[in-house]
Scaffold this motif. Structure first.
Motif, PDB file in Angstrom:
ATOM      1  N   ASP A   1       1.051   8.760  -1.125  1.00 53.96           N
ATOM      2  CA  ASP A   1       0.349   9.496  -2.222  1.00 53.96           C
ATOM      3  C   ASP A   1      -0.035   8.776  -1.909  1.00 53.96           C
ATOM      4  O   ASP A   1      -0.429   7.168  -3.233  1.00 53.96           O
ATOM      5  CB  ASP A   1       1.237  10.046  -3.209  1.00 53.96           C
ATOM      6  CG  ASP A   1       0.393  10.051  -4.176  1.00 53.96           C
ATOM      7  OD1 ASP A   1      -0.918  10.367  -3.868  1.00 53.96           O
ATOM      8  OD2 ASP A   1       0.979  10.795  -5.614  1.00 53.96           O
ATOM      9  N   THR A   2      -1.608   8.693  -1.839  1.00 56.94           N
ATOM     10  CA  THR A   2      -2.676   7.531  -1.389  1.00 56.94           C
ATOM     11  C   THR A   2      -2.981   7.242  -3.128  1.00 56.94           C
ATOM     12  O   THR A   2      -3.744   6.350  -3.456  1.00 56.94           O
ATOM     13  CB  THR A   2      -3.802   7.317  -0.789  1.00 56.94           C
ATOM     14  OG1 THR A   2      -3.413   7.309   0.633  1.00 56.94           O
ATOM     15  CG2 THR A   2      -4.896   6.705  -0.573  1.00 56.94           C
ATOM     16  N   GLU A   3      -3.818   7.991  -3.473  1.00 60.04           N
ATOM     17  CA  GLU A   3      -4.130   8.187  -4.910  1.00 60.04           C
ATOM     18  C   GLU A   3      -3.160   7.703  -6.170  1.00 60.04           C
ATOM     19  O   GLU A   3      -3.619   7.386  -6.552  1.00 60.04           O
ATOM     20  CB  GLU A   3      -4.435   9.841  -5.583  1.00 60.04           C
ATOM     21  CG  GLU A   3      -5.394   9.974  -6.008  1.00 60.04           C
ATOM     22  CD  GLU A   3      -6.136  12.182  -6.525  1.00 60.04           C
ATOM     23  OE1 GLU A   3      -5.637  11.709  -7.772  1.00 60.04           O
ATOM     24  OE2 GLU A   3      -5.581  12.494  -5.738  1.00 60.04           O
ATOM     25  N   GLY A   4      -1.851   8.562  -5.941  1.00 60.73           N
ATOM     26  CA  GLY A   4      -1.046   7.250  -6.808  1.00 60.73           C
ATOM     27  C   GLY A   4      -0.531   6.148  -6.950  1.00 60.73           C
ATOM     28  O   GLY A   4      -0.378   5.820  -7.550  1.00 60.73           O
ATOM     29  N   VAL A   5      -0.380   5.856  -5.478  1.00 64.13           N
ATOM     30  CA  VAL A   5      -1.025   4.604  -5.848  1.00 64.13           C
ATOM     31  C   VAL A   5      -1.881   3.893  -6.154  1.00 64.13           C
ATOM     32  O   VAL A   5      -2.053   2.543  -6.025  1.00 64.13           O
ATOM     33  CB  VAL A   5      -0.710   4.299  -3.635  1.00 64.13           C
ATOM     34  CG1 VAL A   5      -0.865   2.093  -3.638  1.00 64.13           C
ATOM     35  CG2 VAL A   5       0.382   4.492  -2.615  1.00 64.13           C
ATOM     36  N   ASN A   6      -3.173   4.389  -5.859  1.00 68.42           N
ATOM     37  CA  ASN A   6      -4.007   3.362  -6.332  1.00 68.42           C
ATOM     38  C   ASN A   6      -3.731   3.543  -7.974  1.00 68.42           C
ATOM     39  O   ASN A   6      -4.449   2.747  -8.976  1.00 68.42           O
ATOM     40  CB  ASN A   6      -5.634   4.417  -6.305  1.00 68.42           C
ATOM     41  CG  ASN A   6      -6.870   3.667  -6.762  1.00 68.42           C
ATOM     42  OD1 ASN A   6      -7.135   2.930  -6.065  1.00 68.42           O
ATOM     43  ND2 ASN A   6      -7.355   4.337  -7.404  1.00 68.42           N
TER      44      ASN A   6
ATOM     45  N   HIS B   1      -4.612   7.598   8.072  1.00 66.87           N
ATOM     46  CA  HIS B   1      -4.046   6.869   7.281  1.00 66.87           C
ATOM     47  C   HIS B   1      -4.069   5.561   6.517  1.00 66.87           C
ATOM     48  O   HIS B   1      -3.862   4.602   5.809  1.00 66.87           O
ATOM     49  CB  HIS B   1      -2.135   7.245   7.311  1.00 66.87           C
ATOM     50  CG  HIS B   1      -2.475   8.887   6.942  1.00 66.87           C
ATOM     51  ND1 HIS B   1      -0.832   9.965   8.224  1.00 66.87           N
ATOM     52  CD2 HIS B   1      -3.424  10.309   6.665  1.00 66.87           C
ATOM     53  CE1 HIS B   1      -1.572  11.007   7.599  1.00 66.87           C
ATOM     54  NE2 HIS B   1      -2.728  10.507   6.776  1.00 66.87           N
ATOM     55  N   PHE B   2      -4.030   4.201   7.842  1.00 64.20           N
ATOM     56  CA  PHE B   2      -3.796   3.307   7.686  1.00 64.20           C
ATOM     57  C   PHE B   2      -5.173   2.987   7.020  1.00 64.20           C
ATOM     58  O   PHE B   2      -5.420   2.493   6.175  1.00 64.20           O
ATOM     59  CB  PHE B   2      -4.304   2.658   9.565  1.00 64.20           C
ATOM     60  CG  PHE B   2      -2.524   2.178  10.056  1.00 64.20           C
ATOM     61  CD1 PHE B   2      -1.816   2.027   8.823  1.00 64.20           C
ATOM     62  CD2 PHE B   2      -2.724   3.175  11.702  1.00 64.20           C
ATOM     63  CE1 PHE B   2      -0.398   2.422  10.270  1.00 64.20           C
ATOM     64  CE2 PHE B   2      -1.580   3.014  11.918  1.00 64.20           C
ATOM     65  CZ  PHE B   2      -0.031   2.626  11.350  1.00 64.20           C
ATOM     66  N   ASP B   3      -6.309   3.131   7.394  1.00 64.20           N
ATOM     67  CA  ASP B   3      -7.609   3.634   6.547  1.00 64.20           C
ATOM     68  C   ASP B   3      -7.798   3.246   5.263  1.00 64.20           C
ATOM     69  O   ASP B   3      -7.953   3.331   4.691  1.00 64.20           O
ATOM     70  CB  ASP B   3      -9.125   4.000   7.604  1.00 64.20           C
ATOM     71  CG  ASP B   3      -9.043   3.706   8.687  1.00 64.20           C
ATOM     72  OD1 ASP B   3      -8.893   2.974   9.287  1.00 64.20           O
ATOM     73  OD2 ASP B   3      -9.322   4.859   9.875  1.00 64.20           O
ATOM     74  N   GLN B   4      -7.075   4.671   5.083  1.00 68.12           N
ATOM     75  CA  GLN B   4      -6.875   5.725   3.357  1.00 68.12           C
ATOM     76  C   GLN B   4      -6.138   4.509   2.642  1.00 68.12           C
ATOM     77  O   GLN B   4      -6.718   3.854   1.609  1.00 68.12           O
ATOM     78  CB  GLN B   4      -6.705   6.837   3.165  1.00 68.12           C
ATOM     79  CG  GLN B   4      -7.054   7.780   4.342  1.00 68.12           C
ATOM     80  CD  GLN B   4      -6.809   9.435   4.621  1.00 68.12           C
ATOM     81  OE1 GLN B   4      -5.477   9.356   4.053  1.00 68.12           O
ATOM     82  NE2 GLN B   4      -7.769  10.186   4.677  1.00 68.12           N
ATOM     83  N   ILE B   5      -4.780   4.121   3.167  1.00 64.41           N
ATOM     84  CA  ILE B   5      -3.631   3.547   2.095  1.00 64.41           C
ATOM     85  C   ILE B   5      -4.375   2.006   2.239  1.00 64.41           C
ATOM     86  O   ILE B   5      -4.922   1.140   1.400  1.00 64.41           O
ATOM     87  CB  ILE B   5      -2.570   3.184   3.235  1.00 64.41           C
ATOM     88  CG1 ILE B   5      -1.872   2.615   1.570  1.00 64.41           C
ATOM     89  CG2 ILE B   5      -3.023   2.269   3.870  1.00 64.41           C
ATOM     90  CD1 ILE B   5      -1.621   3.217   0.613  1.00 64.41           C
ATOM     91  N   ALA B   6      -5.451   1.289   3.588  1.00 63.12           N
ATOM     92  CA  ALA B   6      -5.627  -0.498   3.417  1.00 63.12           C
ATOM     93  C   ALA B   6      -7.141  -0.310   2.695  1.00 63.12           C
ATOM     94  O   ALA B   6      -7.259  -1.051   1.486  1.00 63.12           O
ATOM     95  CB  ALA B   6      -6.150  -1.136   4.484  1.00 63.12           C
ATOM     96  N   GLU B   7      -8.038   0.930   2.612  1.00 61.96           N
ATOM     97  CA  GLU B   7      -9.019   1.007   1.523  1.00 61.96           C
ATOM     98  C   GLU B   7      -7.999   0.653  -0.041  1.00 61.96           C
ATOM     99  O   GLU B   7      -9.191   0.466  -0.250  1.00 61.96           O
ATOM    100  CB  GLU B   7      -9.598   2.368   1.774  1.00 61.96           C
ATOM    101  CG  GLU B   7     -10.983   2.145   0.576  1.00 61.96           C
ATOM    102  CD  GLU B   7     -11.808   3.685   1.050  1.00 61.96           C
ATOM    103  OE1 GLU B   7     -12.417   4.227   0.704  1.00 61.96           O
ATOM    104  OE2 GLU B   7     -11.432   4.351   2.040  1.00 61.96           O
ATOM    105  N   VAL B   8      -7.469   1.507  -0.171  1.00 60.34           N
ATOM    106  CA  VAL B   8      -6.984   1.528  -2.249  1.00 60.34           C
ATOM    107  C   VAL B   8      -6.477  -0.005  -1.677  1.00 60.34           C
ATOM    108  O   VAL B   8      -7.109  -1.074  -2.686  1.00 60.34           O
ATOM    109  CB  VAL B   8      -6.027   2.228  -1.928  1.00 60.34           C
ATOM    110  CG1 VAL B   8      -4.990   1.853  -3.430  1.00 60.34           C
ATOM    111  CG2 VAL B   8      -6.295   3.602  -1.947  1.00 60.34           C
ATOM    112  N   LEU B   9      -5.562  -0.297  -1.026  1.00 60.31           N
ATOM    113  CA  LEU B   9      -4.712  -2.073  -1.553  1.00 60.31           C
ATOM    114  C   LEU B   9      -5.764  -3.058  -1.874  1.00 60.31           C
ATOM    115  O   LEU B   9      -5.734  -3.237  -1.834  1.00 60.31           O
ATOM    116  CB  LEU B   9      -3.748  -2.544  -0.025  1.00 60.31           C
ATOM    117  CG  LEU B   9      -2.632  -0.993  -0.185  1.00 60.31           C
ATOM    118  CD1 LEU B   9      -1.997  -1.692   0.788  1.00 60.31           C
ATOM    119  CD2 LEU B   9      -1.889  -0.798  -1.013  1.00 60.31           C
TER     120      LEU B   9
END
Length: 308
Positions: free
Chosen positions: A141-146, A172-180
């Motif tokens: 959950d990318t938004e949830g991690v953020n 998905h790599f791109d999206q979660i890396a952008e958050v992290l």
């Protein structure tokens, strides 16, 4: 002479191999075993606020190319591991205290408890347990991690990393890396087991929880683990170190994780089957490979994967 020293944040380590959380780290006896072994450091079981028995047994099964498990986070509770870590000096190197909340509120309670304790070492926030019945993995959950990390870093100032599930799509790599990359993380640990596999013996599932569905580990998952290590090495800012986990049974496997960009490499299924003596063998095999290739230290080949 080959050198296996590595660094992670402000900490340095004499070697690069250690246990994965969940394996040989349940209680003081097992943690003492790791400290007496060639493992460069150790990580505790992922602690919840209160002790948990975990899922019903049988919940772990060694299978031909690895393992399947649905442990369900059996652990002795955060206070037990904090008490143990008070006996461990955190100097130039550090152990890892792994935690996971059963809710967002519990996660904050755990981290605030650590923040107010005397422990000042590395903390791993597990966002990726696939074996909690009725609980989805927050790591997907990318938004949830953020949202969670935004709340956490409003008050938490100790060296913190996250343990991630495996990802399978470049987007998905791109999206979660952008958050992290928005947060002052010290590391990411990739990957946890591949969730909800099914292993059948004759006509029956191999484990009891969830009608046999469990996390897949061991050699089955090494290609996925290496892909995740390298994908994050390519995408995360250099200040976020990568711990590679998944499919490590030999020094060659350790070598490949580092080649893909890992700074530390964790061992799960093979440690469960072989015991802490495995670290002597892995270190010797890694040194042999490095000597054969003319590498003197890990930086000589870390992240330097060749492409066609």
């Amino acid at each position: 002479m080959t050198r296996l020293q590595t660094t992670l944040g402000q900490f340095s380590f004499d070697s690069c191999v250690m246990n994965a959380s969940g394996v040989h780290c349940y209680d003081r006896t097992e943690l003492d075993d790791l400290r007496a072994s060639k493992a460069t450091t150790f990580v505790t079981k992922s602690a919840t606020l209160n002790p948990r028995e975990g899922n019903p047994t049988p919940r772990y099964k060694a299978v031909p190319l690895g393992s399947i498990n649905s442990m369900g986070l059996p652990n002795l509770g955060i206070d037990y591991y904090l008490d143990y870590l008070e006996t461990v000096e955190v100097g130039e190197s550090s152990p890892f205290l792994s935690v996971t909340g059963l809710s967002r509120e519990e996660t904050h309670t755990l981290l605030r408890k650590i923040q107010s304790s005397s422990y000042n070492g590395l903390v791993e926030l597990n966002l990726s347990c696939p074996n909690l019945i009725g609980k989805p993995q927050l790591g997907y959950d990318t938004e949830g991690v953020n949202d969670l990390l935004t709340e956490v870093f409003a008050y938490f100032d100790q060296p913190l990393g996250v343990k991630l599930p495996p990802y399978f799509d470049l987007t998905h790599f791109d999206q979660i890396a952008e958050v992290l990359n928005q947060f002052p993380l010290t590391f990411v640990n990739t990957v946890n087991s591949i969730g909800n596999a099914l292993y059948i013996e004759d006509e029956t599932v191999a484990i009891k929880p969830k009608n046999g569905f469990g996390g897949l580990g061991g050699s089955y998952i090494k290609p996925t683990a290496l892909a995740n290590v390298h994908a994050f090495y390519q995408r995360l800012k250099p200040s976020i170190a990568i711990i590679g986990t998944g499919g490590v049974t030999s020094g060659r496997d350790v070598f490949e994780h580092i080649l893909c960009g890992a700074r530390l490499v964790q061992v799960g299924t093979a440690l469960q089957e072989e015991g802490p003596a495995i670290f002597d063998r892995l270190e010797a095999e890694l040194r042999s490979i490095m000597a054969e290739k003319g590498y003197e230290c890990l930086d000589d080949f870390r992240g330097k994967l060749h492409y066609l």
